[in-house]
Design a protein around this motif. Structure first.
Motif: not given
Length: 98
Positions: A4, A6, A46, A49-51
């Motif tokens: 992912i 961003l 990322f 887990q969004g880290k």
């Protein structure tokens, strides 16, 4: 799992005027001179887990704002074709190249 990303600071880097470390390039085409300025996209990666795990600048010299925006759209399309999910960051991101 799919990666992912961003687009953390999606903006025009260097189009607001050259800093002391960024120089304008001028190419001569016949009798006309065309000034090129730095155009960039900051991409933050990322994991699931969004880290955040990585951050990269994609840069290119472009003659106009519209050419810069086309370059930025091309970077986004390329990332999407590689299977990344792309989200543009909220406005107000810093365009400071230093």
């Amino acid at each position: 799992m799919r990666k992912i990303i961003l687009l953390a600071a999606f903006g025009v880097a260097g189009l607001m005027g050259a800093k002391e470390t960024v120089e304008n390039k001028i190419e001569t085409k016949g009798s006309a001179k065309v000034a090129f300025e730095l155009c960039g996209v900051m991409v933050t990666y990322f994991d699931a887990q969004g880290k955040m795990y990585d951050q990269k600048w994609f840069t290119s010299d472009q003659p106009t704002l519209s050419a810069c925006q086309s370059y930025q759209d091309g970077v986004i399309s390329n990332l999407q074709s590689q299977g990344y999910r792309v989200e543009k960051a909220a406005t107000g991101a810093s365009t400071d190249v230093n």
